[in-house]
Design a protein around this motif. Structure first.
Motif, PDB file in Angstrom:
ATOM      1  N   ASP A 224       4.757  -5.278  -4.432  1.00  0.00           N
ATOM      2  CA  ASP A 224       5.967  -5.798  -3.794  1.00  0.00           C
ATOM      3  C   ASP A 224       6.119  -5.107  -2.448  1.00  0.00           C
ATOM      4  OD1 ASP A 224       6.498  -7.359  -6.012  1.00  0.00           O
ATOM      5  OD2 ASP A 224       7.856  -5.888  -6.906  1.00  0.00           O
ATOM      6  N   ALA A 225       6.178  -5.896  -1.363  1.00  0.00           N
ATOM      7  CA  ALA A 225       6.175  -5.302  -0.028  1.00  0.00           C
ATOM      8  C   ALA A 225       6.949  -6.152   0.962  1.00  0.00           C
ATOM      9  CB  ALA A 225       4.738  -5.106   0.461  1.00  0.00           C
ATOM     10  N   VAL A 226       7.456  -5.499   1.996  1.00  0.00           N
ATOM     11  CA  VAL A 226       8.024  -6.140   3.174  1.00  0.00           C
ATOM     12  C   VAL A 226       7.166  -5.759   4.369  1.00  0.00           C
ATOM     13  CG1 VAL A 226       9.972  -6.156   4.792  1.00  0.00           C
ATOM     14  CG2 VAL A 226      10.392  -6.276   2.332  1.00  0.00           C
ATOM     15  N   CYS A 227       6.779  -6.746   5.188  1.00  0.00           N
ATOM     16  CA  CYS A 227       5.898  -6.502   6.327  1.00  0.00           C
ATOM     17  C   CYS A 227       6.565  -6.942   7.629  1.00  0.00           C
ATOM     18  CB  CYS A 227       4.577  -7.251   6.157  1.00  0.00           C
ATOM     19  SG  CYS A 227       3.599  -6.711   4.742  1.00  0.00           S
ATOM     20  N   SER A 228       6.187  -6.272   8.718  1.00  0.00           N
ATOM     21  CA  SER A 228       6.721  -6.618  10.037  1.00  0.00           C
ATOM     22  C   SER A 228       5.798  -7.564  10.797  1.00  0.00           C
ATOM     23  CB  SER A 228       6.937  -5.348  10.862  1.00  0.00           C
ATOM     24  OG  SER A 228       5.688  -4.743  11.180  1.00  0.00           O
ATOM     25  N   ALA A 229       4.721  -8.033  10.148  1.00  0.00           N
ATOM     26  CA  ALA A 229       3.760  -8.936  10.785  1.00  0.00           C
ATOM     27  C   ALA A 229       3.516 -10.130   9.875  1.00  0.00           C
ATOM     28  CB  ALA A 229       2.452  -8.214  11.067  1.00  0.00           C
ATOM     29  N   PRO A 230       3.087 -11.265  10.445  1.00  0.00           N
ATOM     30  CA  PRO A 230       2.856 -12.465   9.638  1.00  0.00           C
ATOM     31  C   PRO A 230       1.572 -12.437   8.822  1.00  0.00           C
ATOM     32  CG  PRO A 230       2.357 -12.908  11.924  1.00  0.00           C
ATOM     33  CD  PRO A 230       2.943 -11.531  11.893  1.00  0.00           C
TER      34      PRO A 230
ATOM     35  N   ARG B  10      -2.919   9.264  21.346  1.00  0.00           N
ATOM     36  CA  ARG B  10      -2.968   9.833  19.996  1.00  0.00           C
ATOM     37  C   ARG B  10      -1.788   9.304  19.191  1.00  0.00           C
ATOM     38  NH1 ARG B  10      -1.279  13.655  23.458  1.00  0.00           N
ATOM     39  NH2 ARG B  10      -3.405  14.370  23.782  1.00  0.00           N
ATOM     40  N   LEU B  11      -1.907   9.431  17.869  1.00  0.00           N
ATOM     41  CA  LEU B  11      -0.795   9.072  16.999  1.00  0.00           C
ATOM     42  C   LEU B  11       0.334  10.083  17.130  1.00  0.00           C
ATOM     43  CD1 LEU B  11      -2.739   8.031  13.765  1.00  0.00           C
ATOM     44  CD2 LEU B  11      -1.750   6.525  15.496  1.00  0.00           C
ATOM     45  N   SER B  12       1.505   9.649  16.796  1.00  0.00           N
ATOM     46  CA  SER B  12       2.668  10.544  16.832  1.00  0.00           C
ATOM     47  C   SER B  12       2.928  11.114  15.450  1.00  0.00           C
ATOM     48  CB  SER B  12       3.903   9.775  17.321  1.00  0.00           C
ATOM     49  OG  SER B  12       5.076  10.525  17.102  1.00  0.00           O
ATOM     50  N   GLU B  13       3.499  12.310  15.434  1.00  0.00           N
ATOM     51  CA  GLU B  13       3.825  12.927  14.150  1.00  0.00           C
ATOM     52  C   GLU B  13       4.937  12.160  13.431  1.00  0.00           C
ATOM     53  OE1 GLU B  13       6.933  16.299  15.874  1.00  0.00           O
ATOM     54  OE2 GLU B  13       4.912  16.878  15.255  1.00  0.00           O
ATOM     55  N   THR B  14       5.638  11.293  14.163  1.00  0.00           N
ATOM     56  CA  THR B  14       6.678  10.488  13.521  1.00  0.00           C
ATOM     57  C   THR B  14       6.165   9.139  13.045  1.00  0.00           C
ATOM     58  OG1 THR B  14       7.387   9.506  15.630  1.00  0.00           O
ATOM     59  CG2 THR B  14       8.450  11.574  14.954  1.00  0.00           C
ATOM     60  N   ASP B  15       4.891   8.820  13.323  1.00  0.00           N
ATOM     61  CA  ASP B  15       4.323   7.552  12.857  1.00  0.00           C
ATOM     62  C   ASP B  15       4.191   7.549  11.333  1.00  0.00           C
ATOM     63  OD1 ASP B  15       4.041   6.512  15.395  1.00  0.00           O
ATOM     64  OD2 ASP B  15       1.923   7.045  15.582  1.00  0.00           O
ATOM     65  N   PRO B  16       4.460   6.412  10.691  1.00  0.00           N
ATOM     66  CA  PRO B  16       4.121   6.301   9.271  1.00  0.00           C
ATOM     67  C   PRO B  16       2.614   6.429   9.089  1.00  0.00           C
ATOM     68  CG  PRO B  16       5.597   4.532   9.957  1.00  0.00           C
ATOM     69  CD  PRO B  16       5.114   5.207  11.210  1.00  0.00           C
TER      70      PRO B  16
ATOM     71  N   ALA C  69      11.132   2.953  -1.781  1.00  0.00           N
ATOM     72  CA  ALA C  69       9.980   2.368  -1.095  1.00  0.00           C
ATOM     73  C   ALA C  69       9.272   3.441  -0.283  1.00  0.00           C
ATOM     74  CB  ALA C  69      10.410   1.212  -0.203  1.00  0.00           C
ATOM     75  N   ARG C  70       8.014   3.190   0.016  1.00  0.00           N
ATOM     76  CA  ARG C  70       7.217   4.056   0.895  1.00  0.00           C
ATOM     77  C   ARG C  70       6.697   3.190   2.043  1.00  0.00           C
ATOM     78  NH1 ARG C  70       2.665   7.106  -2.195  1.00  0.00           N
ATOM     79  NH2 ARG C  70       2.926   8.602  -0.499  1.00  0.00           N
ATOM     80  N   ARG C  71       6.557   3.818   3.208  1.00  0.00           N
ATOM     81  CA  ARG C  71       6.206   3.076   4.418  1.00  0.00           C
ATOM     82  C   ARG C  71       4.811   3.458   4.893  1.00  0.00           C
ATOM     83  NH1 ARG C  71      10.499   1.848   9.096  1.00  0.00           N
ATOM     84  NH2 ARG C  71      10.965   0.309   7.463  1.00  0.00           N
ATOM     85  N   MET C  72       4.091   2.455   5.387  1.00  0.00           N
ATOM     86  CA  MET C  72       2.788   2.681   6.001  1.00  0.00           C
ATOM     87  C   MET C  72       2.672   1.796   7.236  1.00  0.00           C
ATOM     88  SD  MET C  72       0.381   0.756   3.153  1.00  0.00           S
ATOM     89  CE  MET C  72      -1.158   1.179   3.944  1.00  0.00           C
ATOM     90  N   MET C  73       1.732   2.150   8.125  1.00  0.00           N
ATOM     91  CA  MET C  73       1.588   1.413   9.381  1.00  0.00           C
ATOM     92  C   MET C  73       0.117   1.223   9.705  1.00  0.00           C
ATOM     93  SD  MET C  73       3.096   2.343  13.190  1.00  0.00           S
ATOM     94  CE  MET C  73       1.967   3.711  13.535  1.00  0.00           C
TER      95      MET C  73
ATOM     96  N   ASN D 127      -0.429  -5.480  14.573  1.00  0.00           N
ATOM     97  CA  ASN D 127       0.365  -4.285  14.310  1.00  0.00           C
ATOM     98  C   ASN D 127       1.332  -4.589  13.170  1.00  0.00           C
ATOM     99  OD1 ASN D 127      -0.829  -3.121  16.615  1.00  0.00           O
ATOM    100  ND2 ASN D 127       0.740  -4.032  17.924  1.00  0.00           N
ATOM    101  N   CYS D 128       1.447  -3.673  12.227  1.00  0.00           N
ATOM    102  CA  CYS D 128       2.285  -3.958  11.059  1.00  0.00           C
ATOM    103  C   CYS D 128       2.820  -2.683  10.442  1.00  0.00           C
ATOM    104  CB  CYS D 128       1.503  -4.749  10.016  1.00  0.00           C
ATOM    105  SG  CYS D 128       2.481  -5.280   8.601  1.00  0.00           S
ATOM    106  N   ILE D 129       4.102  -2.690  10.126  1.00  0.00           N
ATOM    107  CA  ILE D 129       4.717  -1.669   9.276  1.00  0.00           C
ATOM    108  C   ILE D 129       5.048  -2.330   7.946  1.00  0.00           C
ATOM    109  CG2 ILE D 129       6.767  -0.251   8.916  1.00  0.00           C
ATOM    110  CD1 ILE D 129       6.731   0.435  11.842  1.00  0.00           C
ATOM    111  N   SER D 130       4.650  -1.691   6.867  1.00  0.00           N
ATOM    112  CA  SER D 130       4.868  -2.243   5.532  1.00  0.00           C
ATOM    113  C   SER D 130       5.660  -1.253   4.685  1.00  0.00           C
ATOM    114  CB  SER D 130       3.534  -2.541   4.836  1.00  0.00           C
ATOM    115  OG  SER D 130       2.742  -3.419   5.603  1.00  0.00           O
ATOM    116  N   ASP D 131       6.620  -1.758   3.949  1.00  0.00           N
ATOM    117  CA  ASP D 131       7.358  -0.976   2.957  1.00  0.00           C
ATOM    118  C   ASP D 131       6.893  -1.410   1.574  1.00  0.00           C
ATOM    119  OD1 ASP D 131       8.929   0.502   4.765  1.00  0.00           O
ATOM    120  OD2 ASP D 131      10.284  -1.205   5.014  1.00  0.00           O
ATOM    121  N   ILE D 132       6.395  -0.457   0.784  1.00  0.00           N
ATOM    122  CA  ILE D 132       5.872  -0.718  -0.551  1.00  0.00           C
ATOM    123  C   ILE D 132       6.899  -0.249  -1.569  1.00  0.00           C
ATOM    124  CG2 ILE D 132       3.914  -0.450  -2.100  1.00  0.00           C
ATOM    125  CD1 ILE D 132       3.232  -1.648   0.669  1.00  0.00           C
TER     126      ILE D 132
END
Length: 586
Positions: free
Chosen positions: A452-458, A420-426, A406-410, A562-567
């Motif tokens: 196909d994805a898993v999300c941290s938000a509704p 500012r964004l962090s270098e550890t942010d997806p 999977a790959r992660r995005m935010m 706010n959402c983190i998604s795994d694709i």
């Protein structure tokens, strides 16, 4: 008013854009008439409201077939030659010298017409019925009525045909919209890049009249715009410039009622498909259309009209004859002048009974972007089109042997109080690339992303762009797809491979932390990816950033969560490929 004829022959004012789809025509009406214009003529509809029309008719006394162009746009400017995104009624100096009356009408509540603008609803459809029958009864009419024009002018053609006025004999809706929910929102994502400036423009122009639109300044500008050297520069006028021009109008004042009320209804009060939107959706009514219909669009009109062309084609089951013209880049430009010879052959056949050759050959004619020749097909998609599945590998490779996982995005909402964004942010976007193609790859038909994805938000927005990347890194945005995750429900009975149908009626929150499968429709297209190029899929949750692709700059309101998604690598892109002799697919 005496206008010399436009056309494609020597001595005529040259029209911009492609004029035919490659068919050879015969017995076309010739430009033998001078043009007489009547301004500000009232056409009274059944509730007593007067719709204001301008009439361009042959100067020779007689009765002629009528072509109606109706929209909320200033009718006084339709023959001005201005390269504006609402100059779309067609060229009177083409049709009238060839023996047609061109009636350009303002819908109620616009351009001096009485009543209140109602935004493409059932009231507007009733008005269009009455307008057709009014035109048929005029002393300059022979009772044969057609309709012409692109964009909103195309939508009113189909809306009139649904109402079945007896004297409407044929239409040619090019680049029309038939379900306003799916134009104003893209499967639940508000198309604010379009709707906000669109309503502001109509609201602003609705307050102006002849003192502005027929002023000496406008007349002088029109004369300059028709100079051959100036006019030719508009041949490649692009859609992004059109939207930028509309956005400038946001700074100009317009009445709050009904324009701001309509904006609020569309983007705030009715986020899902409901009765308010049903009154502005004629797709379920297209089986009522019993007259010949010529559809069409250009492949770059992804964010507004292009999908409606194919939705309409699927539903025009009662029309005795349907034809389609799908054009390449700059197939439509502003002012609209393309396909006028094609239109003449169509209306000469259906309104004048002339044998023009308009119906000969396969009914679908299309340009495959990257190939200048017109292609023909009896069906759409072309019968030989076959779907290829490209897996979205966890290593960013699309198709082939991409790695599993999977790959992660935010994506972040507003008000995070973060400098500012962090270098550890997806990342807030992901791309997948095919290896460079070993041969040209032709694509034509329906396109779908199975995600196909898993999300941290509704809830979350899925915004997809299919891109062509050349060996030097140059990018062409080919087409896009959109989905609000909470409106992911698919009507399987109305769907097919590559073309899921999303009713957008029942909101269901995304189960947080659970794997969900989405079928995201990507707007159909026909395109040649050349050898050495890479096919890229771009995915994001928010397209407000200017460095993210948005065809024609049609961007969307954000979900705001706010959402983190795994694709997951089980996701795949389905693209319709056309076999080429001696070559595999991908």
């Amino acid at each position: 008013m005496n206008l010399s004829a436009s056309g494609i022959d020597p001595g005529q004012r040259k029209l911009n854009g492609p004029q035919t789809t490659g068919r050879a025509y015969r017995n076309l009406s010739q430009p033998v008439h001078e043009v007489v214009r009547e301004d500000d003529v009232p056409a009274t509809v059944r509730d007593g409201t007067d719709l204001m029309v301008d009439i361009y008719r042959p100067g020779t006394p007689g009765r002629y077939p009528v072509l109606i162009a109706a929209a909320p746009y200033a009718r006084q400017l339709q023959n001005s030659g201005a390269p504006l995104g609402f100059i779309e009624a067609g060229q009177s100096d083409f049709f009238v010298p060839r023996g047609y009356v061109h009636v350009i009408a303002n819908l109620r509540g616009t351009g001096g017409s009485g009543g209140t603008y109602t935004f493409s609803d059932s009231q507007e459809r009733r008005d269009l019925y009455d307008l057709v029958e009014w035109a048929a009864a005029q002393p300059w009419s022979d009772g044969n009525v057609g309709m012409v024009g692109i964009s909103y002018f195309a939508g009113t053609q189909m809306a009139a045909a649904v109402e079945q006025p007896p004297h409407l004999k044929a239409i040619m809706p090019i680049a029309g919209t038939y379900d306003f929910y799916k134009s104003c929102t893209h499967h639940g994502l508000g198309s604010t890049g379009f709707l906000t400036p669109f309503l502001a423009m109509i609201g602003m122009t609705s307050t102006k009249g002849d003192n502005v639109f027929r002023s000496k300044l406008v007349q002088a500008a029109s004369k300059a715009l028709h100079l051959p050297a100036v006019h030719k520069r508009f041949e490649h006028f692009n859609g992004e410039a059109m939207i930028a021009g509309l956005k400038l109008l946001l700074n100009l004042p317009h009445p709050s009622y009904p324009w701001d009320d309509l904006w609020r209804a569309a983007l705030v009060e009715h986020p899902y498909k409901d009765a308010w939107w049903d009154d502005r959706d004629i797709l379920p009514l297209l089986d009522r259309v019993t007259i010949p219909t010529y559809l069409g669009c250009d492949w770059r009109n992804v964010s507004l009209h292009l999908p409606h062309t194919f939705w309409a084609l699927d539903r025009l089951k009662s029309s005795p004859h349907v034809q389609v013209a799908m054009m390449g880049e700059f197939g439509l430009s502003w002012p609209w002048e393309s396909l006028h010879v094609e239109a003449l052959a169509w209306f000469d056949h259906w309104l004048k009974g002339q044998d023009t050759g308009s119906l000969e050959g396969p009914r679908v004619r299309y340009i495959l972007e990257g190939d200048p020749e017109w292609r023909a097909s009896d069906t759409w998609p072309p019968a030989q089109s076959v779907h290829s599945a490209l897996a979205l590998g966890a290593d960013g490779v699309m198709g082939g042997q991409g790695s599993e996982g999977a790959r992660r995005m935010m994506t972040l909402g507003t008000g995070m109080n973060r400098v500012r964004l962090s270098e550890t942010d997806p990342p807030d976007r992901l791309v997948w690339n095919t290896p460079p193609l070993t041969h040209d790859l032709d694509m034509a038909g329906d396109i779908e992303l199975k995600l196909d994805a898993v999300c941290s938000a509704p809830d979350v927005a899925w915004i997809v762009c299919l891109q062509d990347v050349d060996p030097k890194g140059g990018i062409v945005n080919v087409t896009q797809g959109y989905l609000r995750a909470g409106l992911r429900e698919v009507d399987e009975r109305a769907s097919r491979i590559g073309a899921p149908w999303l009713p957008c009626r029942n909101y269901r929150a995304v189960p947080v932390g659970e794997r969900v499968s989405y079928r995201i429709p990507i707007v159909p297209n026909a395109y040649r990816f050349k050898a050495g190029h890479t096919i890229r899929l771009f995915l994001t949750n928010d397209d407000q950033d200017k460095d993210k692709p948005a065809i024609a700059q049609f961007r969307h309101d954000g979900i705001g969560l706010n959402c983190i998604s795994d694709i997951f690598s089980s996701s795949e892109l389905l693209i319709p490929t056309l076999p080429r002799e001696g070559q595999g697919m991908i």
